[in-house]
Design a protein around this motif. Sequence first.
Motif, PDB file in Angstrom:
ATOM      1  N   ALA A  87      10.653  28.757  39.707  1.00  0.00           N
ATOM      2  CA  ALA A  87      11.374  28.636  38.440  1.00  0.00           C
ATOM      3  C   ALA A  87      11.441  27.172  37.999  1.00  0.00           C
ATOM      4  O   ALA A  87      11.282  26.852  36.812  1.00  0.00           O
ATOM      5  CB  ALA A  87      12.779  29.203  38.573  1.00  0.00           C
ATOM      6  N   PHE A  88      11.672  26.295  38.976  1.00  0.00           N
ATOM      7  CA  PHE A  88      11.725  24.872  38.637  1.00  0.00           C
ATOM      8  C   PHE A  88      10.382  24.388  38.111  1.00  0.00           C
ATOM      9  O   PHE A  88      10.333  23.620  37.152  1.00  0.00           O
ATOM     10  CB  PHE A  88      12.136  24.045  39.863  1.00  0.00           C
ATOM     11  N   ARG A  89       9.296  24.833  38.745  1.00  0.00           N
ATOM     12  CA  ARG A  89       7.963  24.416  38.326  1.00  0.00           C
ATOM     13  C   ARG A  89       7.695  24.849  36.895  1.00  0.00           C
ATOM     14  O   ARG A  89       7.131  24.098  36.095  1.00  0.00           O
ATOM     15  CB  ARG A  89       6.914  25.001  39.289  1.00  0.00           C
ATOM     16  N   ALA A  90       8.128  26.044  36.546  1.00  0.00           N
ATOM     17  CA  ALA A  90       7.920  26.555  35.186  1.00  0.00           C
ATOM     18  C   ALA A  90       8.689  25.705  34.165  1.00  0.00           C
ATOM     19  O   ALA A  90       8.154  25.342  33.106  1.00  0.00           O
ATOM     20  CB  ALA A  90       8.358  28.012  35.099  1.00  0.00           C
ATOM     21  N   VAL A  91       9.933  25.390  34.510  1.00  0.00           N
ATOM     22  CA  VAL A  91      10.751  24.565  33.610  1.00  0.00           C
ATOM     23  C   VAL A  91      10.165  23.158  33.504  1.00  0.00           C
ATOM     24  O   VAL A  91      10.101  22.577  32.411  1.00  0.00           O
ATOM     25  CB  VAL A  91      12.212  24.510  34.117  1.00  0.00           C
ATOM     26  N   ALA A  92       9.723  22.600  34.638  1.00  0.00           N
ATOM     27  CA  ALA A  92       9.155  21.243  34.647  1.00  0.00           C
ATOM     28  C   ALA A  92       7.858  21.185  33.852  1.00  0.00           C
ATOM     29  O   ALA A  92       7.615  20.228  33.109  1.00  0.00           O
ATOM     30  CB  ALA A  92       8.925  20.793  36.087  1.00  0.00           C
ATOM     31  N   ARG A 136      17.096  20.549  40.394  1.00  0.00           N
ATOM     32  CA  ARG A 136      15.995  20.967  41.255  1.00  0.00           C
ATOM     33  C   ARG A 136      16.491  21.561  42.576  1.00  0.00           C
ATOM     34  O   ARG A 136      15.954  22.558  43.060  1.00  0.00           O
ATOM     35  CB  ARG A 136      15.084  19.761  41.543  1.00  0.00           C
ATOM     36  N   ALA A 137      17.511  20.951  43.152  1.00  0.00           N
ATOM     37  CA  ALA A 137      18.009  21.410  44.456  1.00  0.00           C
ATOM     38  C   ALA A 137      18.613  22.803  44.395  1.00  0.00           C
ATOM     39  O   ALA A 137      18.665  23.519  45.404  1.00  0.00           O
ATOM     40  CB  ALA A 137      19.051  20.418  44.990  1.00  0.00           C
ATOM     41  N   THR A 138      19.067  23.250  43.218  1.00  0.00           N
ATOM     42  CA  THR A 138      19.729  24.546  43.103  1.00  0.00           C
ATOM     43  C   THR A 138      18.818  25.623  42.514  1.00  0.00           C
ATOM     44  O   THR A 138      19.246  26.761  42.339  1.00  0.00           O
ATOM     45  CB  THR A 138      20.974  24.424  42.198  1.00  0.00           C
ATOM     46  N   MET A 139      17.549  25.272  42.217  1.00  0.00           N
ATOM     47  CA  MET A 139      16.638  26.225  41.578  1.00  0.00           C
ATOM     48  C   MET A 139      15.565  26.689  42.540  1.00  0.00           C
ATOM     49  O   MET A 139      15.163  25.964  43.458  1.00  0.00           O
ATOM     50  CB  MET A 139      15.979  25.588  40.348  1.00  0.00           C
ATOM     51  N   GLU A 176      15.292  14.671  31.588  1.00  0.00           N
ATOM     52  CA  GLU A 176      14.576  14.604  32.868  1.00  0.00           C
ATOM     53  C   GLU A 176      15.567  14.394  34.013  1.00  0.00           C
ATOM     54  O   GLU A 176      15.426  14.982  35.093  1.00  0.00           O
ATOM     55  CB  GLU A 176      13.562  13.460  32.835  1.00  0.00           C
ATOM     56  N   ARG A 177      16.591  13.577  33.788  1.00  0.00           N
ATOM     57  CA  ARG A 177      17.612  13.337  34.814  1.00  0.00           C
ATOM     58  C   ARG A 177      18.349  14.625  35.171  1.00  0.00           C
ATOM     59  O   ARG A 177      18.551  14.950  36.344  1.00  0.00           O
ATOM     60  CB  ARG A 177      18.607  12.279  34.330  1.00  0.00           C
ATOM     61  N   VAL A 178      18.714  15.381  34.118  1.00  0.00           N
ATOM     62  CA  VAL A 178      19.419  16.650  34.339  1.00  0.00           C
ATOM     63  C   VAL A 178      18.516  17.635  35.067  1.00  0.00           C
ATOM     64  O   VAL A 178      18.961  18.350  35.995  1.00  0.00           O
ATOM     65  CB  VAL A 178      19.882  17.247  32.985  1.00  0.00           C
ATOM     66  N   LEU A 179      17.250  17.682  34.673  1.00  0.00           N
ATOM     67  CA  LEU A 179      16.291  18.603  35.298  1.00  0.00           C
ATOM     68  C   LEU A 179      16.108  18.263  36.779  1.00  0.00           C
ATOM     69  O   LEU A 179      16.074  19.158  37.636  1.00  0.00           O
ATOM     70  CB  LEU A 179      14.957  18.532  34.565  1.00  0.00           C
ATOM     71  N   THR A 180      16.023  16.974  37.073  1.00  0.00           N
ATOM     72  CA  THR A 180      15.856  16.538  38.467  1.00  0.00           C
ATOM     73  C   THR A 180      17.079  16.914  39.302  1.00  0.00           C
ATOM     74  O   THR A 180      16.957  17.335  40.461  1.00  0.00           O
ATOM     75  CB  THR A 180      15.628  15.010  38.524  1.00  0.00           C
TER      76      THR A 180
END
Length: 197
Positions: A100-105, A93-96, A86-90
């Motif tokens: 696409a981010f919503r799909a991954v999240a 977020r700024a670069t996605m 979750e930390r890596v995903l967060t």
Amino acid sequence: MRRALTCLAFWVGALFATSPHAQTVPPQFDAISGNVLSAAAVLTVDSEALFAQSRFGQRVSQELAAEESVLMAENRRIQAELTEEERVLTARRATMDAKAFRAVADAFDARVVKIRTEQDQKSANIIQQRQQEEDAFIRAASPVLTELMREAGASVILDRREILLSDPSVDITEIAIQRLNLRLGDGIRPQADSAED
């Protein structure tokens, strides 16, 4: 455990209510436990102690405690991995792209829910396994308790914790535990019996 023993008490009580054995008999010395089995119409037993202090119950408790320990360690490992993910995903977020981010999240959230459901089921399985072991113990203990009833001339066994006041001399918990240890041991059947299943 209390529920199972209550059912057993009603069943055995009905069986012996009109039995010629349900009469006053002299107290007997129990060579197995070293205690005196008092003659009484009503006997009491601590069903929780009967299970917890028997070799059968101790074996079950040790096995389930080991399973719970493994599950807790697994839960801690999974939690640490998901927290890091979750930390890596967060951080990404700024670069996605937002879509696409919503799909991954969403995929991450779905996986978290799935993992939680699986781990909760493992915990529920351990609880169910304990209930099954307790039920098996009561079935195996029934002949021993019935035997003690006959010897005491009793017509019923009640759970001691459900009684406000009783004579300690009618409590057969210790005698029953000793006999159960002798008859059942830790409750594991010989390999020859298991092979026939």
